[in-house]
Design an enzyme around this catalytic site. Sequence first.
Site, PDB file in Angstrom:
ATOM      1  N   CYS A   1      22.939  45.939   3.602  1.00 48.57           N
ATOM      2  CA  CYS A   1      23.265  45.226   2.380  1.00 48.57           C
ATOM      3  C   CYS A   1      22.394  43.974   2.216  1.00 48.57           C
ATOM      4  O   CYS A   1      22.285  43.170   3.129  1.00 48.57           O
ATOM      5  CB  CYS A   1      24.720  44.827   2.507  1.00 48.57           C
ATOM      6  SG  CYS A   1      25.478  44.589   0.960  1.00 48.57           S
TER       7      CYS A   1
ATOM      8  N   SER B   1      29.786  47.946  -7.685  1.00 54.22           N
ATOM      9  CA  SER B   1      29.827  46.595  -7.155  1.00 54.22           C
ATOM     10  C   SER B   1      29.128  45.639  -8.117  1.00 54.22           C
ATOM     11  O   SER B   1      28.019  45.906  -8.568  1.00 54.22           O
ATOM     12  CB  SER B   1      29.112  46.600  -5.810  1.00 54.22           C
ATOM     13  OG  SER B   1      28.999  45.300  -5.328  1.00 54.22           O
TER      14      SER B   1
ATOM     15  N   CYS C   1      20.280  36.319  -6.232  1.00 53.29           N
ATOM     16  CA  CYS C   1      21.142  35.729  -5.196  1.00 53.29           C
ATOM     17  C   CYS C   1      20.258  35.178  -4.071  1.00 53.29           C
ATOM     18  O   CYS C   1      19.278  35.828  -3.673  1.00 53.29           O
ATOM     19  CB  CYS C   1      22.101  36.778  -4.639  1.00 53.29           C
ATOM     20  SG  CYS C   1      23.201  37.417  -5.910  1.00 53.29           S
TER      21      CYS C   1
ATOM     22  N   GLU D   1      14.551  51.396  -3.700  1.00 53.80           N
ATOM     23  CA  GLU D   1      14.995  51.928  -2.413  1.00 53.80           C
ATOM     24  C   GLU D   1      16.434  52.424  -2.547  1.00 53.80           C
ATOM     25  O   GLU D   1      17.228  51.844  -3.285  1.00 53.80           O
ATOM     26  CB  GLU D   1      14.908  50.843  -1.338  1.00 53.80           C
ATOM     27  CG  GLU D   1      13.473  50.582  -0.941  1.00 53.80           C
ATOM     28  CD  GLU D   1      13.341  49.554   0.160  1.00 53.80           C
ATOM     29  OE1 GLU D   1      14.258  48.732   0.332  1.00 53.80           O
ATOM     30  OE2 GLU D   1      12.313  49.598   0.853  1.00 53.80           O
TER      31      GLU D   1
ATOM     32  N   CYS E   1      23.978  54.785  -1.349  1.00 53.44           N
ATOM     33  CA  CYS E   1      23.950  53.496  -2.033  1.00 53.44           C
ATOM     34  C   CYS E   1      22.907  53.575  -3.151  1.00 53.44           C
ATOM     35  O   CYS E   1      21.715  53.695  -2.885  1.00 53.44           O
ATOM     36  CB  CYS E   1      23.586  52.427  -0.994  1.00 53.44           C
ATOM     37  SG  CYS E   1      23.594  50.784  -1.654  1.00 53.44           S
TER      38      CYS E   1
ATOM     39  N   CYS F   1      19.419  37.391  -0.855  1.00 50.49           N
ATOM     40  CA  CYS F   1      19.119  38.824  -1.036  1.00 50.49           C
ATOM     41  C   CYS F   1      17.631  39.078  -1.235  1.00 50.49           C
ATOM     42  O   CYS F   1      16.987  38.436  -2.068  1.00 50.49           O
ATOM     43  CB  CYS F   1      19.908  39.338  -2.235  1.00 50.49           C
ATOM     44  SG  CYS F   1      19.464  41.008  -2.722  1.00 50.49           S
TER      45      CYS F   1
ATOM     46  N   CYS G   1      16.024  42.882  -9.543  1.00 57.01           N
ATOM     47  CA  CYS G   1      17.336  42.391  -9.997  1.00 57.01           C
ATOM     48  C   CYS G   1      17.178  41.010 -10.638  1.00 57.01           C
ATOM     49  O   CYS G   1      16.508  40.140 -10.082  1.00 57.01           O
ATOM     50  CB  CYS G   1      18.298  42.316  -8.816  1.00 57.01           C
ATOM     51  SG  CYS G   1      19.937  41.766  -9.327  1.00 57.01           S
TER      52      CYS G   1
END
Length: 355
Positions: free
Chosen positions: A346, A204, A121, A93, A110, A124, A117
Amino acid sequence: MDSKVELLGLSIAELEEFVVAIGEPKFRAKQIYKWIYQKREHSFYEMSDLPKDLRYKLDEIAIISIPRVLKQKVSLDGTRKYLIEFRDKKKVETVVIPQSFDKSGKYSLCLSTQVGCPIGCSFCATGLGGFQRNLTYYEIVGLYLTSARELKKKIRSDKEDLIANVVYMGMGEPLLNYEETIRSIYFLNDAKGINLGQRHITISTAGEVSGIYKLAEENLQVTLAISLHASNDELRNELIPLNRKYPLTDLFNAVKYYIDKTNRRVTFEYILLDDINTNKSDADSLIKLVKPLLANVNLIPYNEVDNIAYQKPPARRIEMFYNWLVSGGLNVTIREEKGADIDAACGQLATKKER
Ligand code: SF4
């Protein structure tokens, strides 16, 4: 997959080699490069300044595999989320966010650097889905081209370029896909192509320390953002498992090295989780960590995600936390919430839901 030559991601010199090898004059390479990166065109038939027989020939032997937009959602605030598919059917996305602060009608994009990933986290949605693979530099550039093209088409703008800023903050940890991420930045920055200024690019990281040391040596003018989210190791271990490998002392040594080396201001991102990291003691230890550095803190009120128990703090707590940091001498901003109604904010990106 077919055996056509992939032209996306070739430099002008590499494209020149390719056109000469197929018996065409060298200058055709610059024309093709311009079509791909400035005019965002990936159909050879539309490349109107190339001779017709060359267009047919290119279509037979080459391909420009710009990824496809499968779906898009538009938020009430104008944020757009694209579900994008690559040639191997893997999906990510990507989000374009209107920059309301400058009224220019421009957007921030973004970008993702991995499918899924590996960091995991706990707050997330991307982390929940696990890791599938790294993106190549040209797939990352392809995400840019697809998003820019789709945006222009949908909002019918005649502005040359609607994307003013790129943040590597989508799915994945960019510094774990270091070489491809950096190569994509050079591509975005190329004055003969997309021509996006380095100062308009932010990378980031969740705290991939070895990548921060490497980035310090690149001589890039990009902004480094660190997803901090906690100011003690115990909590940070819980929120960002990478902290067990690189605890706060290691992370801050790397950030200090980066600032000394580049003289560039760093941003610390801090997600506000109700009752978790918004107490006075959290603010005090955050001030202690960040105040000695050339750095800003960006507070991000948590965007709630299905199946994850964290919550956004009430407005008065957000304000209180902000005030503690400001009176402690930090430069602080609160990120304007965008796209939460379409799960585009986010920490909310997750292709799983869309399949
Ligand atoms: S917050 Fe970033 S690093 Fe953490 S799991 Fe999500 S995408 Fe990965």
